[in-house]
Write a protein that holds these residues in place. Sequence first.
Motif, mmCIF file in Angstrom:
data_model
loop_
_atom_site.group_PDB
_atom_site.id
_atom_site.type_symbol
_atom_site.label_atom_id
_atom_site.label_comp_id
_atom_site.label_asym_id
_atom_site.label_seq_id
_atom_site.Cartn_x
_atom_site.Cartn_y
_atom_site.Cartn_z
ATOM 1 N N UNK A 98 36.730 7.375 66.972
ATOM 2 C CA UNK A 98 37.158 6.739 68.223
ATOM 3 C C UNK A 98 37.773 5.369 67.932
ATOM 4 N N UNK A 99 37.154 4.620 67.014
ATOM 5 C CA UNK A 99 37.704 3.319 66.629
ATOM 6 C C UNK A 99 39.078 3.479 65.972
ATOM 7 N N UNK A 100 39.181 4.467 65.102
ATOM 8 C CA UNK A 100 40.464 4.709 64.431
ATOM 9 C C UNK A 100 41.543 5.041 65.458
ATOM 10 N N UNK A 101 41.192 5.851 66.454
ATOM 11 C CA UNK A 101 42.151 6.224 67.494
ATOM 12 C C UNK A 101 42.578 4.996 68.301
ATOM 13 N N UNK A 102 41.600 4.157 68.645
ATOM 14 C CA UNK A 102 41.909 2.966 69.449
ATOM 15 C C UNK A 102 42.844 2.031 68.699
ATOM 16 N N UNK A 103 42.604 1.865 67.391
ATOM 17 C CA UNK A 103 43.462 0.988 66.583
ATOM 18 C C UNK A 103 44.888 1.525 66.521
ATOM 19 N N UNK A 104 44.990 2.849 66.347
ATOM 20 C CA UNK A 104 46.325 3.455 66.271
ATOM 21 C C UNK A 104 47.060 3.290 67.594
ATOM 22 N N UNK A 105 46.351 3.507 68.704
ATOM 23 C CA UNK A 105 46.981 3.405 70.015
ATOM 24 C C UNK A 105 47.403 1.965 70.315
ATOM 25 N N UNK A 106 46.597 0.984 69.916
ATOM 26 C CA UNK A 106 46.973 -0.418 70.140
ATOM 27 C C UNK A 106 48.238 -0.765 69.359
ATOM 28 N N UNK A 122 47.777 13.280 74.090
ATOM 29 C CA UNK A 122 46.412 13.187 73.597
ATOM 30 C C UNK A 122 45.446 13.083 74.765
ATOM 31 N N UNK A 123 44.194 13.396 74.517
ATOM 32 C CA UNK A 123 43.158 13.341 75.546
ATOM 33 C C UNK A 123 42.016 12.451 75.060
ATOM 34 N N UNK A 124 41.514 11.635 75.948
ATOM 35 C CA UNK A 124 40.385 10.766 75.619
ATOM 36 C C UNK A 124 39.083 11.455 76.009
ATOM 37 N N UNK A 125 37.968 10.794 75.700
ATOM 38 C CA UNK A 125 36.654 11.352 76.038
ATOM 39 C C UNK A 125 36.524 11.583 77.542
ATOM 40 N N UNK A 126 36.989 10.621 78.313
ATOM 41 C CA UNK A 126 36.865 10.741 79.770
ATOM 42 C C UNK A 126 37.742 11.858 80.323
ATOM 43 N N UNK A 127 38.879 12.128 79.655
ATOM 44 C CA UNK A 127 39.768 13.201 80.118
ATOM 45 C C UNK A 127 39.073 14.557 80.044
ATOM 46 N N UNK A 128 38.290 14.762 78.992
ATOM 47 C CA UNK A 128 37.601 16.055 78.810
ATOM 48 C C UNK A 128 36.132 15.980 79.203
ATOM 49 N N UNK A 155 24.258 11.615 62.749
ATOM 50 C CA UNK A 155 25.419 11.697 61.872
ATOM 51 C C UNK A 155 26.673 12.039 62.666
ATOM 52 N N UNK A 156 26.546 12.986 63.599
ATOM 53 C CA UNK A 156 27.700 13.402 64.399
ATOM 54 C C UNK A 156 28.181 12.269 65.294
ATOM 55 N N UNK A 157 27.232 11.519 65.908
ATOM 56 C CA UNK A 157 27.605 10.397 66.762
ATOM 57 C C UNK A 157 28.297 9.298 65.959
ATOM 58 N N UNK A 158 27.814 9.050 64.748
ATOM 59 C CA UNK A 158 28.434 8.042 63.889
ATOM 60 C C UNK A 158 29.877 8.413 63.563
ATOM 61 N N UNK A 159 30.095 9.690 63.261
ATOM 62 C CA UNK A 159 31.452 10.153 62.964
ATOM 63 C C UNK A 159 32.332 10.053 64.208
ATOM 64 N N UNK A 160 31.728 10.355 65.369
ATOM 65 C CA UNK A 160 32.455 10.259 66.644
ATOM 66 C C UNK A 160 32.937 8.820 66.870
ATOM 67 N N UNK A 161 32.026 7.834 66.719
ATOM 68 C CA UNK A 161 32.388 6.418 66.927
ATOM 69 C C UNK A 161 33.474 5.980 65.934
ATOM 70 N N UNK A 162 33.338 6.442 64.698
ATOM 71 C CA UNK A 162 34.302 6.069 63.656
ATOM 72 C C UNK A 162 35.694 6.559 64.018
#
Length: 256
Positions: free
Chosen positions: A175-183, A202-208, A166-173
């Motif tokens: 992440x997609x929302x963030x990517x769309x906003x940034x594009x 902002x910080x991405x997954x790789x940043x942290x 459940x947590x991973x699903x929310x994470x992916x969701x």
Amino acid sequence: MSKKEKAKKSDDGKQLILDYLTEQNRPYNLQILIQNLHDAVSKAQAQKHVDSLVEDDQVVVKEFGKQKIYWIKQDDNDDDKEAIKELDKEIYEKQEDLKLLQAEVSKLTGESKSLGKTLTNKQIETRTKELATENKMMLEKLETLRQGTRKVTAEDLAKVEKGLTSAKGEWRKRKRMFSEIMRTLEEQMDKKFKKLKKEIGVETDSDVEMYLDGKPPPKPEKETKGQKGKTKKKTKKRPKDKKGRRRKKRKRDQRT
């Protein structure tokens, strides 16, 4: 009742108290005096009468704390003085005894309240059984920890896996929302992702260094300029001679 009758009754009450004190010839407080007269005189009237007798110098009063003691006035002789001294001494001793008894009563009352809060024998037995069961469970748990093993039930494991999914699903969701906003921001502001990310803060997954699979994705291999567009040719290995050495390639005679 007429005023004369009231006055007569009042005088009768006063005389009754005076006669009683004279007859008994001993000290009394007001309450005991009223009780011994079988409530023939009310408390208010009795107080009024003894105060009047004191003013008339027929009765003597002495205060002991909040308590007042009354007795008939004695003839002024040495025997009476001695008797009064004895009475004073007796009163003092009784008061001291009373203090001791009150302290004992207070102590016993405290002990009684304390005992009332303690458990009964039946409650103690029940509580002892409960503690024994808890102790057994704790010892078993301690032994398991000492052995370095931990028992995980299938139910617990399924619960954890469900929560992780459940947590991973929310994470992916998210992440997609963030990517769309940034594009969208990149297109509207005409800026590169890295620069835009720095400006926004902002910080991405790789940043942290946080990744869905627990480890960073593999980095692609970099190609050199000479390698771009070229593929390596496979070379055949030359056969070995009897001594294990590679045979040298013989040069053919070039004829002109």
